[in-house]
Design a protein around this motif. Structure first.
Motif, mmCIF file in Angstrom:
data_model
loop_
_atom_site.group_PDB
_atom_site.id
_atom_site.type_symbol
_atom_site.label_atom_id
_atom_site.label_comp_id
_atom_site.label_asym_id
_atom_site.label_seq_id
_atom_site.Cartn_x
_atom_site.Cartn_y
_atom_site.Cartn_z
ATOM 1 N N ASN A 90 9.837 3.296 -1.563
ATOM 2 C CA ASN A 90 9.385 1.827 -1.350
ATOM 3 C C ASN A 90 8.436 1.748 -0.431
ATOM 4 O O ASN A 90 8.145 2.922 0.588
ATOM 5 N N ARG A 91 7.440 0.796 -0.362
ATOM 6 C CA ARG A 91 6.298 0.661 0.507
ATOM 7 C C ARG A 91 5.421 1.475 0.109
ATOM 8 O O ARG A 91 5.259 2.552 -0.697
ATOM 9 N N ASN A 92 4.230 1.849 1.233
ATOM 10 C CA ASN A 92 3.253 2.888 0.918
ATOM 11 C C ASN A 92 3.619 4.196 1.334
ATOM 12 O O ASN A 92 4.574 4.267 2.250
ATOM 13 N N ASN A 93 3.285 5.230 0.657
ATOM 14 C CA ASN A 93 3.241 6.601 1.436
ATOM 15 C C ASN A 93 2.049 7.196 1.337
ATOM 16 O O ASN A 93 0.967 6.512 1.142
ATOM 17 N N LYS A 94 1.885 8.685 1.787
ATOM 18 C CA LYS A 94 0.907 9.365 1.943
ATOM 19 C C LYS A 94 -0.117 9.353 0.796
ATOM 20 O O LYS A 94 -1.441 9.365 0.748
ATOM 21 N N TYR A 95 0.185 9.006 -0.577
ATOM 22 C CA TYR A 95 -0.438 9.110 -1.705
ATOM 23 C C TYR A 95 -0.845 7.654 -2.329
ATOM 24 O O TYR A 95 -1.687 7.641 -3.033
ATOM 25 N N PRO A 97 -0.519 3.202 -2.142
ATOM 26 C CA PRO A 97 0.694 1.747 -1.973
ATOM 27 C C PRO A 97 1.485 1.790 -3.113
ATOM 28 O O PRO A 97 1.388 2.430 -4.129
ATOM 29 N N ASP A 98 2.605 1.224 -3.033
ATOM 30 C CA ASP A 98 3.744 0.892 -3.905
ATOM 31 C C ASP A 98 3.253 0.380 -5.126
ATOM 32 O O ASP A 98 2.853 -0.869 -5.090
ATOM 33 N N PRO A 99 3.264 1.166 -6.170
ATOM 34 C CA PRO A 99 2.869 0.288 -7.424
ATOM 35 C C PRO A 99 3.654 -1.263 -7.950
ATOM 36 O O PRO A 99 3.101 -1.737 -8.486
ATOM 37 N N LYS A 100 4.860 -0.957 -7.695
ATOM 38 C CA LYS A 100 5.622 -2.273 -7.611
ATOM 39 C C LYS A 100 5.058 -3.372 -7.013
ATOM 40 O O LYS A 100 4.887 -4.586 -7.720
#
Length: 257
Positions: A90-95, A97-100
């Motif tokens: 969920n939400r952003n990670n280091k790769y 933003p969240d595609p959903k």
């Protein structure tokens, strides 16, 4: 869905990855069966199959990113099931933003998305586009004819040089057409642009071979091979297009309120 499908950057949802995997399998097995039925071969097949595997590995890498893992995780045995069925972070990670959330934002604000229809770039018309394409295609065909005359066109060396010359030729067209500036956001335009370059280039090469070998009759049984050639040219043009687009990204300008 299916934006930047050949890029290894960013994240995608499991739905997009699942559809990509099915399309990949259908294409690979269907293409191989077709080649066996038509009894066709050639170096160009490696370009087409290479593009298919590039597509699948890039989609797999983005799916790994959605789970917060490095793209190399996809080569782990049976990790495909994790990619197909696991929920993304969920939400952003280091790769990225969240595609959903991105899909939700685009659905709520469709005007924020890039134009997807065919639209000529600013200061371009069909006459200008045609003259630029024909000039660049003729130059590329001339260089290929010289290479074919100097080299044995039946070995891997010529195949490699031919591929490099085709990519260089299309890159030259982009450089001359857009004056070393960033490319406009018109993805459909560049699909058509690359297709026209590939078709015209193959027609010129075919006419040159017919003239040089004194061939007067069209061999309709070789149409399948012609399609393979055009498709391989079209795939090769994506490399300079992606390189130019990445290299010439427009500078972000911060606006003050």
């Amino acid at each position: 869905m299916f934006k930047n499908s050949f890029s290894f950057n960013g994240r995608i949802r499991r739905t997009e990855f699942g559809i990509s995997y099915i399309l990949f399998l259908v294409f690979i097995y269907g293409f191989i069966a077709l080649m066996e039925v038509l009894n066709m071969g050639g170096y160009q097949l490696f370009i087409i199959l290479g593009a298919a595997y590039w597509f699948q590995f890039s989609q797999g890498a983005k799916r790994c990113h959605d789970l917060g893992n490095n793209g190399f995780y996809q080569i782990i045995p049976f990790y495909i099931f994790v990619l197909l069925f696991s929920e993304g972070q969920n939400r952003n990670n280091k790769y990225g933003p969240d595609p959903k959330l991105e899909e939700l934002q685009n659905a709520e604000n469709p005007l924020n998305d890039n134009a997807t229809g065919f639209k000529l770039p600013i200061a371009k018309d069909f006459e200008t586009m045609g003259s630029e394409l024909v000039s660049g295609t003729l130059l590329t065909a001339l260089v290929l004819a010289v290479a074919s005359y100097l080299l044995d066109d039946d070995d891997w060396v010529y195949f490699s040089i031919e591929s490099i010359l085709i990519m260089t030729g299309y890159l030259t067209v982009l450089l001359l057409s857009f004056k070393f500036k960033p490319l406009p956001k018109a993805p459909i335009y560049f699909v058509v642009h690359r297709a026209i370059f590939s078709i015209v280039l193959h027609l010129i090469i075919s006419l040159y071979e017919m003239y040089s070998n004194n061939i007067s009759n069209i061999n309709y049984s070789a149409i399948g091979g012609d399609i393979i050639y055009i498709l391989s040219f079209f795939i090769l043009t994506y490399v300079p297009y992606y390189f130019y687009k990445t290299l010439k990204k427009p500078n972000s300008i911060l606006l003050e309120a």
